[in-house]
Design an enzyme around this catalytic site. Structure first.
Site, short mmCIF file in Angstrom:
data_model
loop_
_atom_site.label_atom_id
_atom_site.label_comp_id
_atom_site.label_asym_id
_atom_site.label_seq_id
_atom_site.Cartn_x
_atom_site.Cartn_y
_atom_site.Cartn_z
CE LYS A 1 14.22 -0.11 5.24
NZ LYS A 1 15.01 -1.44 5.03
CE LYS B 1 8.34 -4.34 13.37
NZ LYS B 1 9.56 -4.97 13.38
CG HIS C 1 -0.34 -0.02 2.55
ND1 HIS C 1 0.48 -0.68 3.21
CD2 HIS C 1 -0.18 1.40 3.11
CE1 HIS C 1 0.97 -0.15 4.35
NE2 HIS C 1 0.47 1.14 4.56
NE ARG C 2 1.95 5.89 3.23
CZ ARG C 2 0.81 6.68 2.62
NH1 ARG C 2 0.73 6.78 1.26
NH2 ARG C 2 0.00 7.36 3.37
CB SER D 1 15.76 1.29 8.18
OG SER D 1 16.66 0.35 8.46
CG ASP E 1 3.54 9.20 9.95
OD1 ASP E 1 2.97 8.36 9.23
OD2 ASP E 1 3.34 10.17 10.46
CE LYS F 1 12.13 -9.84 9.44
NZ LYS F 1 11.91 -8.59 10.45
N1 GLU Z 1 14.83 -6.43 10.97
C1 GLU Z 1 14.28 -4.91 11.54
C2 GLU Z 1 12.80 -5.14 11.89
O1 GLU Z 1 12.38 -6.27 12.24
C3 GLU Z 1 14.58 -3.85 10.73
C4 GLU Z 1 13.81 -3.83 9.37
C5 GLU Z 1 14.33 -2.50 8.54
O2 GLU Z 1 15.09 -1.67 9.20
O3 GLU Z 1 13.79 -2.52 7.73
O4 GLU Z 1 12.03 -4.25 12.16
#
Ligand code: GLU
Length: 471
Positions: free
Chosen positions: A71, A95, A66-67, A364, A100, A107
């Site tokens: 990540k 998360k 959706h965005r 990140s 935001d 993953k």
């Molecule tokens: N692996 C981390 C998490 O579970 C970081 C993910 C990230 O920075 O993209 O939130």
């Protein structure tokens, strides 16, 4: 009991379903948000150092686009499986919405025991993994941006960016294809400790919430609270250091092969150095007890329990013996849904993973922005800020008719560099997200995890609704 534990993704769905009725979002849209969009499951051959060939299994899941980019980290673990990757990808979606950060959730995993491979083999695995994604357009600064997770770190991220950039030589923003890189490879100051620092901010906010602490029958404030940390990897080690620095008393620290305890407090730095040197916490100076069964540490008397290793460590089996009043989920998915219900019914406050460990992805995000803008934060303004501050301080000294203490003057004059801005952005994010969480929790009289889901689902739903995809 373990065999009847529902799958990780089923547990995440259970949490989602608990929150869904409070959101006012229609069933079709809820279904869209909850479902994992796509999973790429693949195998590739690895030539071992001894010349033999092994087939390696790997995944990358895109839970919600959706965005974009999507990540989430890449883990190297011998227990990795598709269900786990999907569950972790969905947690990334919620998360990011919770704090935001404008990404969807993803993953990845490679099913290997990283300790069974040489550095050269790990490099070949990481590069081949990246290649497999890159040739299918499943990685890139605008598509999917991986990061470290269990079993991976800056070194692997440097191999990923190098492989990706080699395949996309004309891509100006190639460095933004992955985060958690070493600073010299386009990483950002403060990323390594970001998740642990975020854990501190989250726990601190909860401890400063006088209403919550009154409900727990505890005095407000983190100082003096007894803390148990399970897992001394990147997240747990930094969380332990920061919690101790903020006045928490570390009464136990646990690693996979044993735990140490001392009711008067352990020193995090000593324990980390001992573990680094000996590969075990046994014999660590300052400990009054060694617990051969690491899981026993979870059940020790304390106010704050911080599971910072893997999922499913607090189950319906051991939940009745957990004594902590605050469960601070630094790991992803450490508590099964059944165990969480038990703890909540006993009045335990659970700071949910999707909020508490969001510091990593938050920083990140800053790293990704840095890569897209090709400039270190603070580079343009730090000196200018410092000069302005000096002018103001000189005027203050003039008015006061006396010079300031030189140390005070230097501190007040300093302009913000990258690390200062990263810390400030991280703190602001975690504090702001806690306020949202607490407000939703009070409005609906629900636990903090349900509140986090309500908040996240609402935000994601609005994206679909604004785009006219769902009513
Ligand atoms: N692996 C981390 C998490 O579970 C970081 C993910 C990230 O920075 O993209 O939130």
């Amino acid at each position: 009991m373990a065999s009847t534990t529902p799958s990780f993704s089923a547990q995440v769905d259970r949490y989602f379903d608990k929150a869904a009725p409070y959101t006012g979002v229609g069933a079709d849209l809820l279904h869209q948000i909850r479902t994992c969009n796509a999973v790429y499951a693949f195998h590739f051959p690895l030539k071992r150092d001894d010349g033999t060939i092994e087939v390696v299994q790997a995944w990358r899941a895109h839970h919600s686009a959706h965005r974009t980019p999507v990540k989430g980290g890449i883990r190297f673990a011998d227990h990795a499986n598709e269900d786990e990757v999907i569950a972790l990808a969905s947690l990334m979606t919620y998360k990011c919405a919770m704090v935001d950060v404008p990404f969807g959730g993803a993953k990845g995993a490679v099913r290997i025991d990283r300790n069974a491979y040489s550095d050269a083999e790990l490099e070949r695995i990481t590069r081949r993994y990246t290649y497999e994604l890159a040739v299918r357009n499943l990685i890139g600064p605008g598509v999917d941006v991986p990061a470290p997770d269990y079993g991976t770190g800056g070194r692997e991220m440097a191999w990923i960016v190098d492989t990706y950039a080699t395949l996309a030589p004309d891509k100006l923003e190639a460095a933004g294809c992955v985060t958690g890189k070493p600073v010299e490879e386009g990483g950002i100051a403060g990323r390594v400790e970001a998740t642990g620092r975020g854990v501190l901010f989250g726990v601190r906010e909860l401890c400063d919430d006088t209403e919550v602490m009154k409900g727990l029958g505890l005095p407000p404030g983190l100082a003096g609270k007894r803390v148990v940390v399970q897992g001394l990897g990147n997240v747990g080690s930094h969380a332990a250091l920061f919690l101790q620095e903020a006045g928490g008393v570390l009464v136990a620290l646990a690693e996979y092969n044993g735990a140490i305890a001392n009711p008067d407090g352990l020193d995090a730095e000593t324990a980390l150095a001992h573990f680094r040197e000996h590969g075990t916490l046994e014999g660590c100076p300052g400990a009054t007890r060694f617990l051969a069964r690491s899981a026993d540490a979870l059940e020790l008397d304390c106010e704050i329990l911080v599971p910072a290793a893997l999922e499913n460590v607090i189950t319906e089996e051991n939940a009745p013996r957990i004594q902590a009043r605050i469960l601070a989920e630094a790991a992803n998915g450490p508590t099964t849904a059944g165990a969480a219900d038990q703890l909540l019914s006993r009045g335990v406050q659970i700071l949910p993973d999707m909020y508490l460990n969001a510091g990593g992805v938050t920083v990140s995000y800053f790293e990704w922005i840095k890569n897209l803008s090709h400039i270190r934060f603070g580079r343009m303004e730090r000196r200018f800020e410092e000069a302005s501050n000096r002018r103001i301080l000189a005027a203050v000294e003039d008015l006061a008719g006396r010079p300031l203490d030189p140390l005070v003057r230097e501190r007040a004059a300093a302009g913000a560099g990258e690390i200062d801005l990263v810390r400030s952005g991280l703190e602001d994010t975690m504090v702001g997200a806690y306020r949202n969480l607490a407000e939703v929790s009070r409005t609906h009289t629900v636990d903090l995890r349900t509140a986090a889901y309500i908040h996240a689902i609402g935000k994601i739903a609005r994206v679909y609704q604004n785009r006219g995809i769902f009513p």
